[in-house]
Motif scaffolding. Structure first.
Motif, PDB file in Angstrom:
ATOM      1  N   THR A  52      25.656  44.052  50.076  1.00 45.16           N
ATOM      2  CA  THR A  52      24.820  42.958  49.587  1.00 45.16           C
ATOM      3  C   THR A  52      25.582  42.140  48.544  1.00 45.16           C
ATOM      4  N   VAL A  53      24.898  41.147  47.981  1.00 50.18           N
ATOM      5  CA  VAL A  53      25.527  40.367  46.912  1.00 50.18           C
ATOM      6  C   VAL A  53      25.857  41.234  45.707  1.00 50.18           C
ATOM      7  N   ASP A  54      25.150  42.335  45.520  1.00 50.98           N
ATOM      8  CA  ASP A  54      25.499  43.244  44.424  1.00 50.98           C
ATOM      9  C   ASP A  54      26.856  43.902  44.680  1.00 50.98           C
ATOM     10  N   HIS A  55      27.119  44.267  45.924  1.00 50.41           N
ATOM     11  CA  HIS A  55      28.438  44.814  46.260  1.00 50.41           C
ATOM     12  C   HIS A  55      29.509  43.744  46.077  1.00 50.41           C
ATOM     13  N   LEU A  56      29.250  42.541  46.522  1.00 57.61           N
ATOM     14  CA  LEU A  56      30.207  41.453  46.319  1.00 57.61           C
ATOM     15  C   LEU A  56      30.516  41.283  44.840  1.00 57.61           C
ATOM     16  N   THR A  57      29.488  41.261  44.010  1.00 55.41           N
ATOM     17  CA  THR A  57      29.686  41.108  42.567  1.00 55.41           C
ATOM     18  C   THR A  57      30.537  42.239  42.015  1.00 55.41           C
ATOM     19  N   ALA A  58      30.232  43.461  42.440  1.00 50.05           N
ATOM     20  CA  ALA A  58      30.988  44.607  41.942  1.00 50.05           C
ATOM     21  C   ALA A  58      32.456  44.510  42.339  1.00 50.05           C
ATOM     22  N   VAL A  59      32.733  44.122  43.582  1.00 51.86           N
ATOM     23  CA  VAL A  59      34.130  44.000  44.015  1.00 51.86           C
ATOM     24  C   VAL A  59      34.849  42.919  43.211  1.00 51.86           C
ATOM     25  N   LEU A  60      34.196  41.794  42.994  1.00 51.85           N
ATOM     26  CA  LEU A  60      34.809  40.735  42.177  1.00 51.85           C
ATOM     27  C   LEU A  60      35.069  41.220  40.754  1.00 51.85           C
ATOM     28  N   ASP A  61      34.132  41.972  40.196  1.00 47.51           N
ATOM     29  CA  ASP A  61      34.335  42.514  38.844  1.00 47.51           C
ATOM     30  C   ASP A  61      35.530  43.466  38.817  1.00 47.51           C
ATOM     31  N   HIS A  62      35.655  44.299  39.836  1.00 49.10           N
ATOM     32  CA  HIS A  62      36.783  45.231  39.883  1.00 49.10           C
ATOM     33  C   HIS A  62      38.104  44.488  40.070  1.00 49.10           C
ATOM     34  N   ILE A  63      38.087  43.405  40.833  1.00 46.25           N
ATOM     35  CA  ILE A  63      39.313  42.594  40.963  1.00 46.25           C
ATOM     36  C   ILE A  63      39.700  42.023  39.612  1.00 46.25           C
ATOM     37  N   ASP A  64      38.730  41.582  38.838  1.00 44.84           N
ATOM     38  CA  ASP A  64      39.035  41.106  37.487  1.00 44.84           C
ATOM     39  C   ASP A  64      39.721  42.201  36.676  1.00 44.84           C
ATOM     40  N   THR A  65      39.242  43.427  36.801  1.00 47.51           N
ATOM     41  CA  THR A  65      39.841  44.546  36.074  1.00 47.51           C
ATOM     42  C   THR A  65      41.282  44.783  36.523  1.00 47.51           C
ATOM     43  N   LEU A  66      41.544  44.607  37.814  1.00 46.86           N
ATOM     44  CA  LEU A  66      42.848  44.923  38.400  1.00 46.86           C
ATOM     45  C   LEU A  66      43.760  43.715  38.557  1.00 46.86           C
ATOM     46  N   ALA A  67      43.358  42.561  38.048  1.00 43.21           N
ATOM     47  CA  ALA A  67      44.044  41.299  38.350  1.00 43.21           C
ATOM     48  C   ALA A  67      45.525  41.326  38.019  1.00 43.21           C
ATOM     49  N   GLU A  68      45.913  42.050  36.989  1.00 45.19           N
ATOM     50  CA  GLU A  68      47.327  42.058  36.585  1.00 45.19           C
ATOM     51  C   GLU A  68      48.232  42.659  37.663  1.00 45.19           C
ATOM     52  N   VAL A  76      42.937  37.109  46.366  1.00 45.18           N
ATOM     53  CA  VAL A  76      42.237  38.383  46.532  1.00 45.18           C
ATOM     54  C   VAL A  76      40.737  38.178  46.332  1.00 45.18           C
ATOM     55  N   ARG A  77      40.371  37.352  45.361  1.00 40.40           N
ATOM     56  CA  ARG A  77      38.945  37.066  45.138  1.00 40.40           C
ATOM     57  C   ARG A  77      38.330  36.385  46.365  1.00 40.40           C
ATOM     58  N   LEU A  78      39.034  35.437  46.955  1.00 42.88           N
ATOM     59  CA  LEU A  78      38.503  34.796  48.165  1.00 42.88           C
ATOM     60  C   LEU A  78      38.373  35.821  49.294  1.00 42.88           C
ATOM     61  N   ALA A  79      39.335  36.737  49.394  1.00 42.51           N
ATOM     62  CA  ALA A  79      39.230  37.777  50.417  1.00 42.51           C
ATOM     63  C   ALA A  79      38.005  38.660  50.177  1.00 42.51           C
ATOM     64  N   ALA A  80      37.685  38.917  48.918  1.00 42.20           N
ATOM     65  CA  ALA A  80      36.479  39.701  48.625  1.00 42.20           C
ATOM     66  C   ALA A  80      35.235  38.992  49.143  1.00 42.20           C
TER      67      ALA A  80
END
Length: 220
Positions: A52-68, A76-80
């Motif tokens: 759901t959109v909650d999963h999408l949000t969580a994946v985007l948040d985790h990408i922010d954590t791992l962005a470096e 990667v965000r667009l792929a999410a």
């Protein structure tokens, strides 16, 4: 509950960061928001319980954590956004269909062919989550998508229950067999997480959760 306005803004920022400008002076760039709205409609479909959109949000948040760790975190965000954009638990090839949607929509939205190809490649990578060494974008997306496995026990139990709801059309015995196969496959991987952060922060908790679920299924 996911904040849809925030998600639209996050789509806008990621797309603007990587798309090409109009080739002709004075030409208008495609409006990013209709693409966000179409994707959000897809992520809000009634057959979804976990994806759901909650999963999408969580994946985007985790990408922010791992962005470096990514070569291009905005791709990667667009792929999410696209990785589960097509999702029907009663059909196969969801990842392939999602990748084809990205290949159609992203050039229309102004992304280069090279950028579009990378997003589609990343979406297809979520079939196996087997990012190769050196695939920094792939490692970040796969780790972000699998991060739910390292949740606190209550959150993991809610995730597992939501997955079961998505496959409500499958009889209990068949679901237990199929789910157990998935869990064993994950536990047999030498590493669930490929980024240094994911391996350090998520690996042990995820393996504990997977083993616990396997035992609860009576298949441990």
């Amino acid at each position: 509950m996911a904040d849809l306005k925030d998600l639209r803004d996050r789509w806008h920022l990621a797309l603007l960061a990587v798309r090409e400008e109009p080739l002709l002076p004075g030409a208008d760039s495609p409006d990013p928001f209709p693409y966000a709205d179409d994707l959000l409609r897809r992520w809000s479909e009634p057959q979804r319980r976990y994806h759901t959109v909650d999963h999408l949000t969580a994946v985007l948040d985790h990408i922010d954590t791992l962005a470096e760790y990514a070569d291009n975190p905005d791709l990667v965000r667009l792929a999410a956004w696209f990785h589960d954009a097509v999702y029907d638990p009663e059909r196969s090839m969801n990842e392939e269909r999602s990748a084809r949607l990205a290949e159609k929509a992203l050039p229309e939205a102004g992304l280069t062919r090279q950028g579009t190809d990378e997003v589609a490649r990343l979406v297809r990578l979520t079939i196996s989550h087997a990012a190769q060494d050196g695939d920094r974008n792939g490692m970040v997306l796969c780790d972000a998508d699998l991060a739910i496995l390292a949740s606190a026990p209550e959150a993991y139990a809610a995730y597992a229950a939501a997955v079961r709801e998505e496959y409500g059309f499958v009889p209990d015995d068949a679901f237990r067999v199929g789910r157990a196969d998935v869990l064993r496959h994950l536990l047999d991987l030498p590493r669930l997480f490929r980024t240094p952060y994911g391996e350090r922060e998520w690996e042990a908790a995820a393996r504990h959760n997977l083993s616990t679920e396997l035992e609860l299924l009576g298949a441990g």
